[in-house]
Write an enzyme that holds these catalytic residues in place. Structure first.
Site, PDB file in Angstrom:
ATOM      1  N   ASP A   1      33.892  39.343  37.337  1.00  0.00           N
ATOM      2  CA  ASP A   1      35.251  39.753  36.992  1.00  0.00           C
ATOM      3  C   ASP A   1      35.852  40.850  37.822  1.00  0.00           C
ATOM      4  O   ASP A   1      34.922  41.951  38.157  1.00  0.00           O
ATOM      5  CB  ASP A   1      35.266  40.320  35.449  1.00  0.00           C
TER       6      ASP A   1
ATOM      7  N   SER B   1      43.307  41.701  29.916  1.00  0.00           N
ATOM      8  CA  SER B   1      43.417  42.551  30.977  1.00  0.00           C
ATOM      9  C   SER B   1      44.598  43.597  30.666  1.00  0.00           C
ATOM     10  O   SER B   1      44.095  44.374  29.815  1.00  0.00           O
ATOM     11  CB  SER B   1      44.225  41.581  32.127  1.00  0.00           C
TER      12      SER B   1
ATOM     13  N   HIS C   1      37.727  36.607  35.715  1.00  0.00           N
ATOM     14  CA  HIS C   1      38.809  37.435  35.017  1.00  0.00           C
ATOM     15  C   HIS C   1      39.323  36.502  33.920  1.00  0.00           C
ATOM     16  O   HIS C   1      39.953  36.957  32.983  1.00  0.00           O
ATOM     17  CB  HIS C   1      39.907  37.841  35.729  1.00  0.00           C
TER      18      HIS C   1
END
Length: 303
Positions: free
Chosen positions: A253, A113, A280
């Site tokens: 995602d 991320s 995610h």
């Protein structure tokens, strides 16, 4: 990739200026294979939700986790303002950690991320000891992220986005109603497992125990980015990345294909793996495949 049991590890803190960065090393660094340094997301999260990646040490890869300054076991600084919390601060912290742990001459970065963006910026500087780069579930820019958040929000069940926007306009994003509506998005695009895994919950609650960094740099939620990162991008530098790069994202995602595409287009040596059953957190949602994909990538680096 089971979170328990984990191989033996060492933990501690390294000085970072006047502050301290907490770390955990699983396996034996400098044992013939590069250390895999895991850079967590947020900003303002902790290493906990990525802890099962330590299982790579069972295959001989030393794994380094750390908590970025401001959260977890590292120094908390709730009194600091937005001029302190910058990407450059976290880049300096990462560089400091690599040298303090004596792995700066032989390492791989795995950034997830926000951590993937941070790792990409670091890699673009072509540090001589970097052997490889894994960018997991990361957008290449926050403007791209924000444009895709609108797409995902528009697809939420009827009334959910209306509730979110009402609280965002009123500044009441701390309300229970906002949290409940926010969770609808999170269960679709952040972690699709039910119930949420313990490691993920640990990081989730750490963010809200001290939201200084997250609220300052990001905002009140994954999809309402109003903090200092709202215009930040690494698109301008990723063409300078000179190591083999593995991209990872989930079919569901929040880091949609449009947000990842610049990495694919601009990094010279890159491969993209999409996890069909994940959002995610493919390291939690599809752990066996994640371990296999990452393990194969690492093995190819040293052949």
């Amino acid at each position: 990739m089971s979170a328990v049991p984990l191989p033996p590890s060492s933990k501690g803190c390294v000085p970072f200026g006047e502050h301290a960065t907490w770390y955990r090393v699983t396996g034996e660094p400098r044992s013939g294979r590069p250390a895999v340094v895991v850079v967590h997301g947020g900003p303002g999260s902790t290493h906990d939700y990525l802890l099962n990646i330590a299982a790579l040490s069972e295959e001989g890869w030393p794994v380094v986790h750390y908590d970025q300054i401001g959260n977890g076991g590292s120094t908390h600084l709730p009194e600091r303002g937005e001029d302190f919390w910058t990407p450059e601060l976290f880049l300096d912290e990462l560089d400091n950690l690599l040298h303090r742990l004596d792995v700066a001459d032989d390492y791989v970065l795995l950034g997830q991320s926000w951590g993937g963006m941070l790792a990409a910026r670091h890699a673009a500087g072509r540090p001589p000891g970097l052997r490889g780069l894994i960018i997991a579930n990361s957008p290449a820019s926050y403007p791209l992220w924000l444009s895709e958040m609108k797409v995902l929000r528009d697809r939420l069940p009827k009334g959910v986005d209306e509730t979110l926007r009402r609280h965002e306009a009123a500044g009441t994003t701390g309300s229970d109603e906002y949290f409940a509506a926010m969770r609808v998005f999170y269960e679709r695009h952040v972690c699709r497992l039910t119930p949420w895994p313990r490691d993920y919950l640990a990081s989730f609650y750490e963010v809200y125990n001290d939201p200084t960094v997250y609220y300052t740099m990001n905002g009140p939620s994954e999809f309402h980015v109003i903090g200092t990162l709202r215009d930040w991008s690494v698109v301008d530098c990723v063409a300078d990345i000179a190591v083999p790069t593995l991209l990872i994202s989930g079919r569901h995602d929040e880091a949609t294909p449009a947000t990842v595409q610049p990495f694919q287009d601009l990094i010279p040596d890159v491969r993209w793996e999409i996890f069909e059953e994940s959002s995610h957190m493919p390291h939690l949602e599809e752990p066996e495949r994640f371990r296999r994909v990452v393990g194969d990538y690492l093995t190819n680096l040293i052949r």
